[in-house]
Design a protein around this motif. Structure first.
Motif, PDB file in Angstrom:
ATOM      1  N   GLU A  40       0.752  -1.180   0.124  1.00 48.10           N
ATOM      2  CA  GLU A  40      -0.223   0.159   0.068  1.00 48.10           C
ATOM      3  C   GLU A  40       0.751   1.220   0.035  1.00 48.10           C
ATOM      4  OE1 GLU A  40      -2.765  -0.157   3.284  1.00 48.10           O
ATOM      5  OE2 GLU A  40      -3.501  -2.052   2.752  1.00 48.10           O
ATOM      6  N   GLN A  41       1.862   1.262   0.781  1.00 48.40           N
ATOM      7  CA  GLN A  41       2.735   2.571   0.821  1.00 48.40           C
ATOM      8  C   GLN A  41       3.721   2.783  -0.434  1.00 48.40           C
ATOM      9  OE1 GLN A  41       5.869   1.973   3.975  1.00 48.40           O
ATOM     10  NE2 GLN A  41       6.095   4.197   3.900  1.00 48.40           N
ATOM     11  N   GLU A  42       3.795   1.331  -1.053  1.00 49.73           N
ATOM     12  CA  GLU A  42       4.647   1.551  -2.248  1.00 49.73           C
ATOM     13  C   GLU A  42       3.425   2.085  -3.391  1.00 49.73           C
ATOM     14  OE1 GLU A  42       6.285  -2.049  -3.578  1.00 49.73           O
ATOM     15  OE2 GLU A  42       7.534  -2.150  -1.939  1.00 49.73           O
ATOM     16  N   SER A  43       2.398   1.859  -3.323  1.00 47.54           N
ATOM     17  CA  SER A  43       1.506   2.299  -4.500  1.00 47.54           C
ATOM     18  C   SER A  43       1.079   3.724  -4.161  1.00 47.54           C
ATOM     19  CB  SER A  43       0.232   1.380  -4.378  1.00 47.54           C
ATOM     20  OG  SER A  43      -0.626   1.464  -3.153  1.00 47.54           O
ATOM     21  N   GLU A  44       0.985   4.093  -2.753  1.00 45.41           N
ATOM     22  CA  GLU A  44       1.033   5.441  -2.761  1.00 45.41           C
ATOM     23  C   GLU A  44       2.060   6.495  -3.194  1.00 45.41           C
ATOM     24  OE1 GLU A  44       0.293   5.735   1.534  1.00 45.41           O
ATOM     25  OE2 GLU A  44      -1.604   4.755   1.431  1.00 45.41           O
ATOM     26  N   MET A  45       3.239   5.717  -2.834  1.00 50.57           N
ATOM     27  CA  MET A  45       4.626   6.620  -3.376  1.00 50.57           C
ATOM     28  C   MET A  45       4.410   6.661  -4.937  1.00 50.57           C
ATOM     29  SD  MET A  45       7.340   4.889  -0.786  1.00 50.57           S
ATOM     30  CE  MET A  45       8.806   5.696  -1.219  1.00 50.57           C
ATOM     31  N   ARG A  46       4.101   5.505  -5.573  1.00 49.70           N
ATOM     32  CA  ARG A  46       3.958   5.541  -7.015  1.00 49.70           C
ATOM     33  C   ARG A  46       2.865   6.845  -7.416  1.00 49.70           C
ATOM     34  NH1 ARG A  46       5.072  -0.112  -6.556  1.00 49.70           N
ATOM     35  NH2 ARG A  46       7.068  -0.709  -7.791  1.00 49.70           N
ATOM     36  N   ALA A  47       1.818   6.779  -6.806  1.00 46.91           N
ATOM     37  CA  ALA A  47       0.801   7.528  -7.444  1.00 46.91           C
ATOM     38  C   ALA A  47       1.449   9.051  -6.986  1.00 46.91           C
ATOM     39  CB  ALA A  47      -0.426   7.289  -6.300  1.00 46.91           C
ATOM     40  N   GLU A  48       2.037   9.323  -5.952  1.00 44.78           N
ATOM     41  CA  GLU A  48       2.572  10.621  -5.813  1.00 44.78           C
ATOM     42  C   GLU A  48       3.686  10.932  -6.724  1.00 44.78           C
ATOM     43  OE1 GLU A  48       4.795  12.799  -1.915  1.00 44.78           O
ATOM     44  OE2 GLU A  48       3.789  11.116  -1.539  1.00 44.78           O
ATOM     45  N   ILE A  49       4.424   9.922  -7.037  1.00 45.38           N
ATOM     46  CA  ILE A  49       5.333  10.098  -8.186  1.00 45.38           C
ATOM     47  C   ILE A  49       4.763  10.752  -9.403  1.00 45.38           C
ATOM     48  CG2 ILE A  49       7.150   9.269  -9.589  1.00 45.38           C
ATOM     49  CD1 ILE A  49       8.236   7.864  -6.964  1.00 45.38           C
ATOM     50  N   GLN A  50       3.691   9.920  -9.956  1.00 49.64           N
ATOM     51  CA  GLN A  50       3.073   9.987 -11.266  1.00 49.64           C
ATOM     52  C   GLN A  50       2.227  11.615 -10.961  1.00 49.64           C
ATOM     53  OE1 GLN A  50       3.151   8.795 -13.844  1.00 49.64           O
ATOM     54  NE2 GLN A  50       3.719   6.788 -13.299  1.00 49.64           N
ATOM     55  N   GLU A  51       2.000  11.794  -9.779  1.00 46.44           N
ATOM     56  CA  GLU A  51       0.956  13.243  -9.620  1.00 46.44           C
ATOM     57  C   GLU A  51       2.125  14.286  -9.686  1.00 46.44           C
ATOM     58  OE1 GLU A  51      -1.323  15.320  -6.059  1.00 46.44           O
ATOM     59  OE2 GLU A  51      -1.740  13.077  -6.548  1.00 46.44           O
ATOM     60  N   MET A  52       3.328  14.301  -9.295  1.00 45.24           N
ATOM     61  CA  MET A  52       4.332  15.037  -9.252  1.00 45.24           C
ATOM     62  C   MET A  52       5.019  15.191 -10.882  1.00 45.24           C
ATOM     63  SD  MET A  52       6.709  15.016  -5.846  1.00 45.24           S
ATOM     64  CE  MET A  52       7.070  13.403  -5.774  1.00 45.24           C
ATOM     65  N   LYS A  53       4.933  14.229 -11.559  1.00 44.78           N
ATOM     66  CA  LYS A  53       5.484  14.228 -12.953  1.00 44.78           C
ATOM     67  C   LYS A  53       4.428  14.971 -13.785  1.00 44.78           C
ATOM     68  CE  LYS A  53       8.553  10.478 -13.334  1.00 44.78           C
ATOM     69  NZ  LYS A  53       8.761   8.723 -13.682  1.00 44.78           N
ATOM     70  N   LYS A  54       3.011  14.767 -13.306  1.00 45.70           N
ATOM     71  CA  LYS A  54       1.826  15.463 -14.147  1.00 45.70           C
ATOM     72  C   LYS A  54       1.941  16.851 -13.808  1.00 45.70           C
ATOM     73  CE  LYS A  54      -3.025  14.884 -14.734  1.00 45.70           C
ATOM     74  NZ  LYS A  54      -4.220  14.131 -14.392  1.00 45.70           N
ATOM     75  N   GLU A  55       2.164  17.312 -12.554  1.00 42.96           N
ATOM     76  CA  GLU A  55       2.466  18.684 -12.197  1.00 42.96           C
ATOM     77  C   GLU A  55       3.640  19.249 -13.225  1.00 42.96           C
ATOM     78  OE1 GLU A  55       3.214  21.331  -8.378  1.00 42.96           O
ATOM     79  OE2 GLU A  55       2.579  19.477  -7.959  1.00 42.96           O
ATOM     80  N   GLN A  56       4.687  18.536 -13.080  1.00 44.73           N
ATOM     81  CA  GLN A  56       5.980  19.168 -13.643  1.00 44.73           C
ATOM     82  C   GLN A  56       5.648  18.990 -15.049  1.00 44.73           C
ATOM     83  OE1 GLN A  56       9.103  16.473 -13.950  1.00 44.73           O
ATOM     84  NE2 GLN A  56      10.842  17.839 -13.582  1.00 44.73           N
ATOM     85  N   SER A  57       5.015  18.322 -15.808  1.00 46.39           N
ATOM     86  CA  SER A  57       4.688  18.406 -17.247  1.00 46.39           C
ATOM     87  C   SER A  57       3.850  19.789 -17.368  1.00 46.39           C
ATOM     88  CB  SER A  57       4.064  17.028 -17.984  1.00 46.39           C
ATOM     89  OG  SER A  57       2.817  16.861 -17.155  1.00 46.39           O
TER      90      SER A  57
END
Length: 170
Positions: A40-57
């Motif tokens: 669960e913690q790993e999936s949260e981290m992955r989602a957070e990374i994806q969200e940051m990448k989306k924001e970065q784009s």
């Protein structure tokens, strides 16, 4: 041992052990999932990374370079943290698999030794001597009964037959 049920007991235990051996990877992965709740913690981290990448784009690198670089460093830090986490989980899974395998083989050895110990002097079955004439002493070991099939030979033969049979079905 020629009471009629003992050969079935040996064959059944060999079949059970071989079935368990084929299920060991499933058992060890199930146990490691029960012990570890990090997915669960790993999936949260992955989602957070994806969200940051989306924001970065959505950020223009030319116009807001400082903000873009700060976000890039956050993404890299989070990605490194995730990789470390995954490595740790993988190491724990390997350790769990190793422990489950060792425990299984110790229990299997104890079962086989107890069967040999209990039925040491009795033949599993008795066949005409001429059927097994060239290897009669080997087959009769440890009973020494002429034409008898000893427990050790019976275990080896049952194990090989069951292994080949299960291999044919898988």
């Amino acid at each position: 041992m020629a009471a009629g049920y003992a050969w079935f007991l040996v064959l059944g235990s060999v079949i059970l052990c071989n079935l368990m051996k084929t299920l060991l990877p499933t058992i060890s992965s199930f146990l490691s999932k029960m012990v570890q709740k990090d997915a669960e913690q790993e999936s949260e981290m992955r989602a957070e990374i994806q969200e940051m990448k989306k924001e970065q784009s959505s950020i223009s690198m030319m116009d807001e370079f400082a903000r873009y670089a700060r976000l890039e460093r956050k993404i890299n830090k989070m990605t490194d943290k995730l990789k470390t986490h995954v490595k740790s989980r993988t190491a724990q899974q390997a350790k769990m698999k190793w422990v489950v395998n060792i425990a299984f083989y110790i229990l299997q050895a104890a079962l086989m030794i107890s069967l040999i110990w209990k039925y040491y002097s009795d033949p599993v079955t008795v066949v005409p001597s001429k059927w097994i004439a060239p290897v009669e002493r080997f087959v009769a070991f440890p009973t020494g009964v002429a034409g008898g099939v000893g427990i050790t030979c019976w275990l080896v033969v049952c194990n090989k037959v069951v292994t080949l049979g299960l291999h044919a079905f898988s």
